[in-house]
Structure formats: C-alpha cells, structure tokens
Design an enzyme around this catalytic site. Structure first.
Site, PDB file in Angstrom:
ATOM      1  N   HIS A 192       0.865  -1.183   0.000  1.00 40.56           N
ATOM      2  CA  HIS A 192       0.000   0.000   0.000  1.00 40.56           C
ATOM      3  C   HIS A 192       0.899   1.229   0.000  1.00 40.56           C
ATOM      4  CE1 HIS A 192      -2.864   2.947   1.665  1.00 40.56           C
ATOM      5  NE2 HIS A 192      -3.835   2.114   1.354  1.00 40.56           N
ATOM      6  N   CYS A 217      -4.672   2.164  -3.806  1.00 37.41           N
ATOM      7  CA  CYS A 217      -3.483   2.740  -3.166  1.00 37.41           C
ATOM      8  C   CYS A 217      -2.300   1.771  -3.263  1.00 37.41           C
ATOM      9  CB  CYS A 217      -3.745   3.106  -1.709  1.00 37.41           C
ATOM     10  SG  CYS A 217      -4.975   4.404  -1.504  1.00 37.41           S
ATOM     11  N   ASP A 259       3.067  -4.161   8.072  1.00 37.20           N
ATOM     12  CA  ASP A 259       1.791  -3.485   7.930  1.00 37.20           C
ATOM     13  C   ASP A 259       0.720  -4.564   8.032  1.00 37.20           C
ATOM     14  OD1 ASP A 259      -0.519  -2.208   7.199  1.00 37.20           O
ATOM     15  OD2 ASP A 259       0.203  -1.489   5.259  1.00 37.20           O
ATOM     16  N   LYS A 311     -10.813  -0.970   9.839  1.00 35.62           N
ATOM     17  CA  LYS A 311     -10.937  -2.208   9.076  1.00 35.62           C
ATOM     18  C   LYS A 311     -11.320  -3.392   9.956  1.00 35.62           C
ATOM     19  CE  LYS A 311      -7.400  -0.706   5.740  1.00 35.62           C
ATOM     20  NZ  LYS A 311      -8.256  -0.347   4.607  1.00 35.62           N
ATOM     21  N   GLN A 370      -4.428  -5.478   7.043  1.00 35.74           N
ATOM     22  CA  GLN A 370      -5.323  -6.450   6.425  1.00 35.74           C
ATOM     23  C   GLN A 370      -5.287  -7.809   7.110  1.00 35.74           C
ATOM     24  OE1 GLN A 370      -7.448  -5.797   3.960  1.00 35.74           O
ATOM     25  NE2 GLN A 370      -6.771  -3.723   3.523  1.00 35.74           N
TER      26      GLN A 370
END
Length: 420
Positions: A134, A378, A211, A237, A214
C-alpha cells in the site's frame, strides 16, 4: 477437529447498515471491507454512551468525568494489547491510522534527536519494502531515503502474486537497516512469509516492520509470536471507527526512538530552551488523543474476541474458496493474486477482458447494490507490475455470505452482457 463456525445471520443483525435498502429498493451487498469495514451496534452504542455520559479529556482533568474518560482510554490500550498478544500494554501506541504508525517509525530513522545506532540512517544504508505495498508503506520510506541519502530497495512479486524471495539474501544485506512489508496484501490477498524474511533480517542486524492492516481484522495475530519489531494496523478495518490506528513496537525500541510529534501530554518537563519526554507509550501521543475512537476500538476488540478470530478466519476461508471457484468460471476474468487458498486471505482482485473496472463497479452498484472497490487500491506500483491500470476488488468479512458472492458472479455476467 472441526473448524469453528459463525452464526452469520445473527452477526448480520448487529450491523444496521446491512439491512438498509439503496435507492430503487436494492438491498445492500457490501463486499468492500478491505477498504473499510461496517460497524456493529455494540461499537456505535459504546461511542455514543461515552460521548453522552462520560466524555472529558484524559490524563489531565481531576474530576469524575476525567477519571472515567482516562479509565476508558487506557482500558482500550489494555484490550488492544491482549488482542494482539503484546507483552506489555506500554508497547501499544495509539495513532490516527496505520499510515501515521508507519510514518512514526520511518521518522525515527536518521533523526538527529535519536542517538541509538539502530536508527542512524545515511548514504550507504538501505531500506527494503515490496512491490505489493500500500502507498502508506512506500511513501514514508521514500521520504526517509530522500531525507537521509539512504537507498530504497524492494522485493518483486511473482506472476502468481507471491513475494519473490529468490533474491532475499542479496536484497536484505549488511547495509539494510529496516525491512517493512505487508503482512497481508490489500490487493492480492497474499499472506507473506514473515518467518523467512525475519530470519534473514536478524542475520544482518536489520529491523522488521509489518503493515498488518489487512491481517489483524481477519486472522488471529500474536505480535510476540510473529517476532517482528514493529506492527501497524488500523481500527476502521476491524469493525471499529476511523480516526484511530495502532503501532505495536518492542518496548526497548520504542524507548530508544525520538518522539514523532511534540505537544501536550507527551512531555515530562518543559523549559524555554529544552524539554524532556514522558515514558512510552505517551511519548508518542501528543495532544488530545482519539478518546471516543479508542472506546469504539475497545468495543470492536470485545466484539471480535467474543466471536473468536479462529472462527472469523475459518468463515472467510470458506467464502474465499467459494469465490475463487465461482469467479474462475467467468470467461475473460483474470484473477490478480493467488488462485488457491494457501497463504491468502479473503480479498480477490480481478479484471474483466475489455471492460474498465470503473464500469464494472458502477454497474454492480447501480443495478445490483453491490459495493466493491475499483481502482489501484493505493497500490499503484503493484498494478504497474501486472501491466494494468486498475482492478475490481471484492473483500469479505465475518458478515458476508456465499449468497452474496453468487450475487457478485451474477452481476459480473450482467456486466459482460452490457458490454458484449
């Protein structure tokens, strides 16, 4: 041993938006949780109650409301720490989103305020990311390279949508100061092999950041077991509110890092010519924090914990298997990402031959009430790698059903007829 199962119909009743009709009487089919998840009543009411009955600033008001608000805010830190297996609550830093968490760590490198050699950065040093990131995990490192003269390098992506580790030992080397990669891709659904990358980073003395925006909402994640040095994720999220994110970092590393922002509440003492700073995590939480958002995030953690992340993961695995099979039967559909369930999550991105994703998304919404994401999500470098300007992305969560995936397939066939 049987996998845990979800009572999806009961869960759906917790999310008010899923019962609404769109203009024209279309029922909403929400397949865009990779962008932002919907919110259950439990989260909405927890935030409303705090605003209505308990709100005050935290850490500074010596009255009942101040104490209640501080207790709720710091209680949220406790719950988040337990949810991700943090060894200490003080290793949980609240930010406004995952992007700020990633920037916070990037800012520590090459900062003249910091004296720890692990964060010294200059010409000859290297930063490693990947082609599937991202933008939030690319641009801060570009800034760092430009600021310090360091070199930014990256893993490639295979045709199947996996991290290309063929050059791991050359790419991550004695010049590498930090490796920062997605735990799970927001486009491909790929869950990256953290253990192998971590082992190489440890060999050369580099730090590893993940990261996990997700992955934390969709899988059981234990930061201590992962072994990384920093993990970033975001509230919106994971059925929580926007405006709050989380940085987990090893306590001794956070203590060695200089502050990211200056202001109230992050200080120990201030004189006109100098300041000293509060211990972690407050050193990184300047100003009035996202109090109500933290309350909402705590409620989201409670909600997901009551359901069980093993059950969430198993349900999404069933949805993904169903989607991969059904989408694979659509002529002219090109899946961008792994075609099987190995090391992947509930996100599927694809193109339809001869049809722009923006047209796909518009027809799905206008005719069927199906919300998907279209564009480069993104992650423009990843799309450039596959030679496409954009994709259509469907992303699943605990409130989705196989019937909704079947509706998506029906809608895609209709799109093809429109453009046929």
């Amino acid at each position: 041993m049987s996998l845990p199962s979800l009572d999806v119909e009961r869960i759906r009743k917790d999310f008010p938006v899923l019962s609404r009709e769109l203009p024209g009487g279309r029922p909403l089919i929400y397949l865009d949780s990779g962008n932002s998840s919907q919110k259950p009543t439990q989260v909405i009411e927890a935030m409303r109650d705090h605003l209505a009955m308990h709100y005050s600033n935290v850490g500074r008001a010596h009255h009942a409301l101040g104490a209640e608000s501080t207790e709720a805010y710091e209680g949220a830190r406790d719950k988040v720490a337990a949810f991700v297996g943090a060894p200490s609550r003080d290793e949980i830093v609240f930010t406004k989103n995952a992007s700020e968490a990633l920037n916070l760590v990037a800012y520590a490198f090459g900062n003249p305020m910091g004296g720890d050699p692990r964060f010294q950065m200059g010409p000859g040093d290297e930063i490693v990311v990947s082609e599937m990131e991202h933008h939030s995990n690319i641009v801060p490192w570009q800034f760092l390279a430009q600021r310090t003269g360091a070199t930014l390098r990256w893993f490639g992506v295979t045709d199947e949508g996996r991290l290309d580790l063929s050059g791991l030992h050359e790419l991550v080397n004695e010049r590498t100061k930090i490796v920062s990669i997605a735990h799970q891709s927001n486009v491909l659904g790929t869950v990256n092999p953290v253990a192998g990358v971590l082992a190489r980073a440890r060999e050369v003395g580099a730090l590893l950041m993940l990261d996990a925006s997700q992955s934390v909402p969709h899988h059981p994640v234990d930061v201590a077991a992962l072994g990384a040095d920093f993990v970033a994720f975001t509230g919106h999220k994971m059925v929580g509110p926007s405006g709050i994110g989380v940085l987990w970092g090893r306590g001794e590393l956070l203590s060695a890092m200089p502050p990211f922002l200056g202001g109230g509440e992050m200080i120990e003492a201030v004189w006109m010519d100098r300041s000293t700073f509060a211990p972690i995590p407050h050193k990184f939480e300047a100003g009035t924090p996202p109090i109500v958002e933290a309350v909402g995030l705590a409620a989201a953690v409670d909600y997901l914990s009551a359901i069980g992340m093993d059950a969430v993961e198993a349900h999404e695995r069933e949805l993904t298997a169903h989607a991969l099979g059904a989408l694979g039967e659509i002529p002219g559909l090109r899946l961008i990402g792994p075609g099987d369930l190995a090391d992947r999550g509930g996100t599927v991105a694809f193109t339809l031959e001869g049809i722009h994703p923006h047209d796909v998304g518009q027809i799905l919404d206008d005719v069927f009430g199906i919300a998907v994401r279209v564009g480069h999500h993104c992650a423009r470098p990843l799309h450039l790698r596959f030679g496409i300007p954009a994709t259509t992305r469907a992303s699943f969560y605990l409130y989705n059903t196989t019937d909704e995936i079947d509706a998506l397939v029906k809608g895609l066939h209709h799109v093809q007829k429109v453009f046929g």
